[in-house]
Design an enzyme around this catalytic site. Structure first.
Site, PDB file in Angstrom:
ATOM      1  N   GLY A  13       0.876  -1.170  -0.093  1.00  0.00           N
ATOM      2  CA  GLY A  13      -0.231   0.100   0.086  1.00  0.00           C
ATOM      3  C   GLY A  13       0.808   1.314   0.272  1.00  0.00           C
ATOM      4  O   GLY A  13       0.655   2.137   0.794  1.00  0.00           O
ATOM      5  N   ARG A  16       0.121   5.669  -1.820  1.00  0.00           N
ATOM      6  CA  ARG A  16      -0.761   6.758  -1.302  1.00  0.00           C
ATOM      7  C   ARG A  16      -0.550   6.939  -0.003  1.00  0.00           C
ATOM      8  O   ARG A  16       0.037   5.955   0.749  1.00  0.00           O
ATOM      9  CB  ARG A  16      -2.327   6.365  -1.679  1.00  0.00           C
ATOM     10  CG  ARG A  16      -2.453   6.345  -3.046  1.00  0.00           C
ATOM     11  CD  ARG A  16      -4.071   6.296  -3.400  1.00  0.00           C
ATOM     12  NE  ARG A  16      -4.539   4.967  -2.756  1.00  0.00           N
ATOM     13  CZ  ARG A  16      -5.783   4.746  -2.444  1.00  0.00           C
ATOM     14  NH1 ARG A  16      -6.860   5.542  -2.900  1.00  0.00           N
ATOM     15  NH2 ARG A  16      -6.223   3.720  -2.127  1.00  0.00           N
ATOM     16  N   ASN A  64      -2.989  -8.464  -4.855  1.00  0.00           N
ATOM     17  CA  ASN A  64      -4.056  -8.538  -3.501  1.00  0.00           C
ATOM     18  C   ASN A  64      -3.333  -9.020  -2.495  1.00  0.00           C
ATOM     19  O   ASN A  64      -3.153 -10.360  -2.581  1.00  0.00           O
ATOM     20  CB  ASN A  64      -5.196  -8.925  -3.913  1.00  0.00           C
ATOM     21  CG  ASN A  64      -6.359  -8.940  -3.017  1.00  0.00           C
ATOM     22  OD1 ASN A  64      -6.080  -8.775  -1.798  1.00  0.00           O
ATOM     23  ND2 ASN A  64      -7.592  -9.232  -3.327  1.00  0.00           N
ATOM     24  N   ASN A  91       1.775  -1.931   5.132  1.00  0.00           N
ATOM     25  CA  ASN A  91       0.925  -0.546   5.484  1.00  0.00           C
ATOM     26  C   ASN A  91      -0.590  -0.822   4.985  1.00  0.00           C
ATOM     27  O   ASN A  91      -1.279   0.073   5.009  1.00  0.00           O
ATOM     28  CB  ASN A  91       1.745   0.463   4.759  1.00  0.00           C
ATOM     29  CG  ASN A  91       0.825   1.473   4.848  1.00  0.00           C
ATOM     30  OD1 ASN A  91       0.574   2.521   5.695  1.00  0.00           O
ATOM     31  ND2 ASN A  91       0.419   1.954   3.472  1.00  0.00           N
ATOM     32  N   SER A 143      -2.728   0.835  14.630  1.00  0.00           N
ATOM     33  CA  SER A 143      -3.553   1.962  15.020  1.00  0.00           C
ATOM     34  C   SER A 143      -3.930   2.262  16.548  1.00  0.00           C
ATOM     35  O   SER A 143      -4.176   0.968  16.786  1.00  0.00           O
ATOM     36  CB  SER A 143      -4.811   2.406  14.086  1.00  0.00           C
ATOM     37  OG  SER A 143      -5.611   3.172  14.457  1.00  0.00           O
ATOM     38  N   TYR A 156     -12.406  -2.649  11.931  1.00  0.00           N
ATOM     39  CA  TYR A 156     -11.030  -1.880  11.936  1.00  0.00           C
ATOM     40  C   TYR A 156     -10.416  -1.888  13.144  1.00  0.00           C
ATOM     41  O   TYR A 156      -9.211  -2.266  13.048  1.00  0.00           O
ATOM     42  CB  TYR A 156     -11.382  -0.329  11.431  1.00  0.00           C
ATOM     43  CG  TYR A 156     -10.046   0.410  11.255  1.00  0.00           C
ATOM     44  CD1 TYR A 156      -9.232   0.153  10.045  1.00  0.00           C
ATOM     45  CD2 TYR A 156      -9.610   1.206  12.022  1.00  0.00           C
ATOM     46  CE1 TYR A 156      -8.112   0.851   9.843  1.00  0.00           C
ATOM     47  CE2 TYR A 156      -8.397   2.062  12.079  1.00  0.00           C
ATOM     48  CZ  TYR A 156      -7.642   1.756  10.728  1.00  0.00           C
ATOM     49  OH  TYR A 156      -6.424   2.461  10.448  1.00  0.00           O
ATOM     50  N   ALA A 158     -10.883  -4.299  15.535  1.00  0.00           N
ATOM     51  CA  ALA A 158     -10.551  -5.668  15.898  1.00  0.00           C
ATOM     52  C   ALA A 158      -9.172  -6.112  14.950  1.00  0.00           C
ATOM     53  O   ALA A 158      -8.339  -6.787  15.372  1.00  0.00           O
ATOM     54  CB  ALA A 158     -11.467  -6.519  15.323  1.00  0.00           C
ATOM     55  N   LYS A 160      -6.797  -3.866  13.958  1.00  0.00           N
ATOM     56  CA  LYS A 160      -5.437  -3.422  14.386  1.00  0.00           C
ATOM     57  C   LYS A 160      -5.017  -3.997  15.607  1.00  0.00           C
ATOM     58  O   LYS A 160      -3.867  -3.939  15.940  1.00  0.00           O
ATOM     59  CB  LYS A 160      -5.927  -1.814  14.334  1.00  0.00           C
ATOM     60  CG  LYS A 160      -5.997  -1.157  13.114  1.00  0.00           C
ATOM     61  CD  LYS A 160      -4.868  -1.621  12.255  1.00  0.00           C
ATOM     62  CE  LYS A 160      -5.097  -0.963  10.457  1.00  0.00           C
ATOM     63  NZ  LYS A 160      -3.718  -0.972   9.764  1.00  0.00           N
ATOM     64  N   ILE A 189      -3.697  11.135  10.840  1.00  0.00           N
ATOM     65  CA  ILE A 189      -2.592  11.544  10.029  1.00  0.00           C
ATOM     66  C   ILE A 189      -3.324  12.313   8.746  1.00  0.00           C
ATOM     67  O   ILE A 189      -4.481  11.737   8.151  1.00  0.00           O
ATOM     68  CB  ILE A 189      -1.749  10.480   9.497  1.00  0.00           C
ATOM     69  CG1 ILE A 189      -1.059   9.842  10.794  1.00  0.00           C
ATOM     70  CG2 ILE A 189      -0.618  10.977   8.585  1.00  0.00           C
ATOM     71  CD1 ILE A 189      -0.279  10.488  11.628  1.00  0.00           C
TER      72      ILE A 189
END
Length: 246
Positions: A13, A16, A64, A91, A143, A156, A158, A160, A189
């Site tokens: 990732g 971007r 993927n 990432n 995160s 999300y 869970a 992280k 961020i």
């Protein structure tokens, strides 16, 4: 600050947002980078064009991370072309926010698959490569939501939290092989990942940050480079928060 000349880093990732900031910092520090992306070819080409001064050190690969066979094929490509690499930065990540009672099954599954299962696949093959050389650096981008949890982000959060658990367990398995495994945990961020938040929610999040601002991608990237460096040889199983005191 750090010299990565002669080293190769894989950043998933990486075209971007935070991933791009990390990839560009590695380029500036002399590393050769293999940047992966899922489907946004436009962003990938924009990344290449923006960093054309480093074009000899950039390799873009599309696949993927949730597909085991595609990940395996990617690592076979690295083995054939580069023989080895030293650094993996996981990432790649997505969000599909919804309150849990209304969350679609596919939104749960896709977030877990990308953010956590993809980490597992990438770590699995990276470790096999690192163990042969008895050296390697793995940095998983997690995160603070994995620790605090926010409403509408059960999937999300869970995923992280799972990354941190994976990191701590794996660090114990490979510690004697010269491999370190750590997390960097960015807070809010300034990237496209939070641009879709409503203004009211953005202001609410900002009010929770003691530094009263959102972070910048380069601030995250510098922490990743530290953990990826040879100087960080006694840091493993740790989570470095880059969250403005959140």
């Amino acid at each position: 600050m750090f010299n990565f000349e002669g080293q190769t880093a894989v950043i998933t990732g990486g075209t971007r947002g935070i991933g791009r900031g990390i990839a560009e910092k590695f380029l500036q520090a002399g590393a050769r980078i293999i940047v992966t992306y899922g489907g946004n070819k436009t962003a990938a080409e924009q990344f290449r064009e923006s960093n054309r001064d480093f074009k000899e050190n950039i390799d873009l690969k599309q696949f993927n991370v949730t597909n085991y066979q595609e990940v395996e094929k990617f690592f076979k490509y690295i083995e054939d072309k580069y023989e080895n690499f030293e650094i993996l930065v996981n990432n790649a990540g997505i969000r599909r926010d919804s309150v849990l009672a209304m969350m679609k099954e596919e939104d749960w599954s896709e977030v877990i698959a990308t953010n956590l299962t993809g980490n597992f696949y990438m770590c699995k093959f990276a470790v096999m490569s690192f163990m042969r050389r008895r050296y390697g650096r793995i940095i998983n981008i997690t995160s603070p939501m994995g620790k605090y949890g926010f409403e509408g982000q059960a999937n999300y959060s869970a995923s992280k939290a799972g990354q941190v658990g994976l990191t701590r367990s794996l660090s114990k398995e490979v510690g004697t092989r010269g491999i370190t495994v750590n997390c960097v945990s960015p807070g809010f961020i300034e990237t496209e990942l939070i641009q879709d938040l409503p203004d009211k929610l953005t202001k609410a999040y900002l009010s929770q940050v003691p530094l009263k601002r959102f972070g910048k991608t380069e601030e995250v990237a510098c922490c990743v480079l530290f953990l990826a460096s040879k100087e960080a040889s006694y840091v493993t199983g740790s989570t470095l928060e880059v969250a403005g005191g959140l």
